[in-house]
Write a protein that holds these residues in place. Structure first.
Motif, PDB file in Angstrom:
ATOM      1  N   PRO A 352       0.702  -1.286   0.126  1.00  0.00           N
ATOM      2  CA  PRO A 352      -0.004   0.079   0.023  1.00  0.00           C
ATOM      3  C   PRO A 352       0.849   1.342  -0.097  1.00  0.00           C
ATOM      4  CG  PRO A 352      -0.090  -1.010   2.200  1.00  0.00           C
ATOM      5  CD  PRO A 352       0.623  -1.951   1.107  1.00  0.00           C
ATOM      6  N   GLU A 353       2.079   1.241   0.335  1.00  0.00           N
ATOM      7  CA  GLU A 353       2.872   2.319   0.214  1.00  0.00           C
ATOM      8  C   GLU A 353       3.232   2.788  -1.333  1.00  0.00           C
ATOM      9  OE1 GLU A 353       4.312  -0.396   3.569  1.00  0.00           O
ATOM     10  OE2 GLU A 353       3.827  -0.614   1.333  1.00  0.00           O
ATOM     11  N   PRO A 355       1.174   3.324  -3.943  1.00  0.00           N
ATOM     12  CA  PRO A 355       0.335   4.167  -4.402  1.00  0.00           C
ATOM     13  C   PRO A 355       0.497   5.596  -3.578  1.00  0.00           C
ATOM     14  CG  PRO A 355      -1.182   2.041  -3.976  1.00  0.00           C
ATOM     15  CD  PRO A 355       0.365   2.029  -3.492  1.00  0.00           C
ATOM     16  N   VAL A 356       0.747   5.543  -2.461  1.00  0.00           N
ATOM     17  CA  VAL A 356       0.975   6.593  -1.646  1.00  0.00           C
ATOM     18  C   VAL A 356       2.289   7.401  -2.233  1.00  0.00           C
ATOM     19  CG1 VAL A 356       1.365   7.644   0.547  1.00  0.00           C
ATOM     20  CG2 VAL A 356      -0.111   5.763   0.476  1.00  0.00           C
ATOM     21  N   ILE A 357       3.228   6.678  -2.590  1.00  0.00           N
ATOM     22  CA  ILE A 357       4.544   7.151  -2.907  1.00  0.00           C
ATOM     23  C   ILE A 357       4.431   7.820  -4.265  1.00  0.00           C
ATOM     24  CG2 ILE A 357       7.020   6.757  -3.611  1.00  0.00           C
ATOM     25  CD1 ILE A 357       7.128   4.701  -1.467  1.00  0.00           C
ATOM     26  N   GLY A 359       1.275   8.349  -6.005  1.00  0.00           N
ATOM     27  CA  GLY A 359       0.105   9.318  -6.278  1.00  0.00           C
ATOM     28  C   GLY A 359      -0.633   8.972  -7.358  1.00  0.00           C
ATOM     29  N   TYR A 362       0.572   6.213 -10.076  1.00  0.00           N
ATOM     30  CA  TYR A 362       0.762   4.573  -9.626  1.00  0.00           C
ATOM     31  C   TYR A 362      -0.001   3.770 -10.629  1.00  0.00           C
ATOM     32  CZ  TYR A 362       0.054  -0.014  -7.848  1.00  0.00           C
ATOM     33  OH  TYR A 362       0.009  -1.380  -7.752  1.00  0.00           O
ATOM     34  N   GLU A 405      12.135   7.671  -1.970  1.00  0.00           N
ATOM     35  CA  GLU A 405      11.422   6.799  -1.329  1.00  0.00           C
ATOM     36  C   GLU A 405      11.101   5.362  -1.913  1.00  0.00           C
ATOM     37  OE1 GLU A 405       7.754   8.523   0.527  1.00  0.00           O
ATOM     38  OE2 GLU A 405       8.366  10.224  -0.597  1.00  0.00           O
ATOM     39  N   TRP A 409      12.053   1.875  -0.144  1.00  0.00           N
ATOM     40  CA  TRP A 409      11.183   0.891   0.057  1.00  0.00           C
ATOM     41  C   TRP A 409      11.513  -0.466  -0.547  1.00  0.00           C
ATOM     42  CZ3 TRP A 409       8.639  -2.629  -3.171  1.00  0.00           C
ATOM     43  CH2 TRP A 409       7.699  -3.224  -2.703  1.00  0.00           C
TER      44      TRP A 409
END
Length: 438
Positions: A352-353, A355-357, A359, A362, A405, A409
């Motif tokens: 889930p990280e 799509p956050v990284i 945005g 993704y 990031e 990861w």
């Protein structure tokens, strides 16, 4: 077969709703999502109350050309024993192809793909089911799947194929009435004819689920309300035999508790309507034999022929190779896009990280990656490969913060164990990064 009654697919997102739902005698949980030593507290509480839990496998690939993997079988058996389950279930599908059998790169579909209804494929499936039955501590039931495409040159209908499978192996059947509806819309197959040909006394239980239609294609989403045609097929089935259990599947886009309870109640009503129609009808189901005459195992040449055909189809779906002769090119395009979309969705849940990284970038970035990079392992491996691909191919003007990031990861998860969080080790890593930049 013990009567299960009405059930619902257990998912973490609706665990509280399921625990408080009246009249639920059993639940089904995806086997691959369970860790025997760390079972969810919700499932443990359900077990303490006497609620039956059935592990439902999705990765065994019993319809594939290779013999079932011993490690996957052992994992399924372990979950059945830990949960005290009366049976386990899997699918009549192939999920991977290629490898040593075909001397081609191994490919993973990340999805359940249809088996050709041919004598060769049936021989292979029967032997694979026998291998699984011998390795499992409880009875096995296998599920018919939904399909967007059909194989050319099929020799049997779905009902005939399932009847012969049960007849030759004694395996139980998990009949998904939503999948019968899917195949009706997508392939023109008559659900009533399929039910008429089934060995109904072999049914272990029944699945019910929702989907949606787009451009004449039905997508078995498990994320939408159960439509009336699916409930009508359930009523038809219940008019022919009393199903030991009926279960609602919902995998995402979860509604509130009242709506879920309403769907479960609609299922009960559909079954009761079918049983009322059966009164005095005199309809009798055929009883399958015990499976003692399964015959010799599938020859390696038969497995190789099936493996080559499945590898060609899967390669066209996930690697952009030419469409095998006899397949509908348009439908294969729909299936290929659906597989890529599912990969993006599942990787986004597994990691889930990401799509956050990334945005809003993704999904388009992942779909571009999926076009030329087939999945060769599971979804966790796919997430690592995706990030490595992005790091290799990112344009020079890529946001350095995003790149940093992603790199952190990947480094955190690509090794055999997580990187140490001790201050001294973290300082050494940071110093090394500074020195490498000079």
């Amino acid at each position: 077969m013990a009567r299960l009654g009405t059930g619902i697919g257990w998912r973490p997102e609706i665990a509280d709703v399921v625990e408080g739902m009246p009249g639920i005698g059993w639940v089904e949980a995806v086997s691959e999502n369970l860790c025997p030593g760390h079972l969810p507290e919700s499932l443990l509480r359900l077990r303490e109350r006497g609620v039956t839990v059935v592990p439902h496998g999705v990765s065994l690939g019993l319809g594939g050309a290779d013999r079932p993997d011993a490690g996957r079988l052992a994992a399924l058996a372990e979950r059945a024993e830990v949960l005290g389950s009366p049976l386990v279930t899997e699918h009549i599908a192939f999920v991977r192809a290629g490898g040593a059998l075909t001397a081609s790169p191994p490919l993973e579909a990340g999805h359940l793909l249809p088996v050709p209804r041919t004598r060769d494929a049936l021989d292979v499936l029967c032997e694979n089911v026998r291998i699984a039955q011998d390795a499992l501590p409880v009875p096995l039931a296998v599920e018919n799947i939904a399909a967007l495409v059909s194989w050319p040159g099929e020799e049997l209908t779905e009902g005939q194929f399932l009847y012969e499978l049960a007849d030759r192996t004694g395996v139980r059947l998990l009949i998904d009435v939503a999948n019968l509806h899917t195949n009706h819309v997508n392939l023109g197959e008559d659900p009533a004819e399929a039910l008429a040909e089934l060995p109904l006394e072999a049914i272990a239980y029944v699945h019910v689920a929702g989907g949606f239609e787009r451009d004449g294609v039905w997508h078995d989403s498990h994320a939408h309300p159960v439509p009336r045609p699916v409930l009508d097929i359930l009523t038809d089935l219940a008019s022919r035999v009393a199903p030991p259990g009926v279960l609602l599947e919902r995998d995402e886009n979860f509604p509130d508790g009242d709506e879920l309870r309403g769907e479960v109640e609609a299922i009960r009503v559909a079954v009761e309507k079918g049983r009322a129609a059966a009164t005095g009808s005199g309809a009798a189901a055929r009883t399958p034999r015990t499976g003692t005459d399964a015959g010799p195992g599938a020859e390696d040449a038969v497995r190789q022929r099936l493996g080559l055909a499945q590898a060609a189809l899967l390669s066209a779906l996930v690697a952009g190779t030419p469409v095998p002769e006899g397949f509908d090119r348009v439908r294969l395009g729909v299936q290929a896009r659906a597989l890529a979309g599912k990969r993006a969705d599942v990787v986004g849940k597994v990691a889930p990280e990401l799509p956050v990284i990334l945005g809003a970038r993704y999904r388009p970035v992942f779909l571009a990656y999926a076009q030329g990079c087939p999945m060769t392992g599971g979804y966790r491996r796919d997430a690592l490969d995706f990030v490595a691909h992005v790091l290799r191919t990112a344009p020079g003007d890529e946001d350095p913060g995003v790149r940093r990031e992603l790199r952190e990861w990947w480094l955190e998860r690509s090794g055999p164990v997580p990187r140490s969080a001790r201050p001294g080790v973290r300082l050494a890593r940071a110093t090394r990064r500074v020195l490498l930049r000079r």
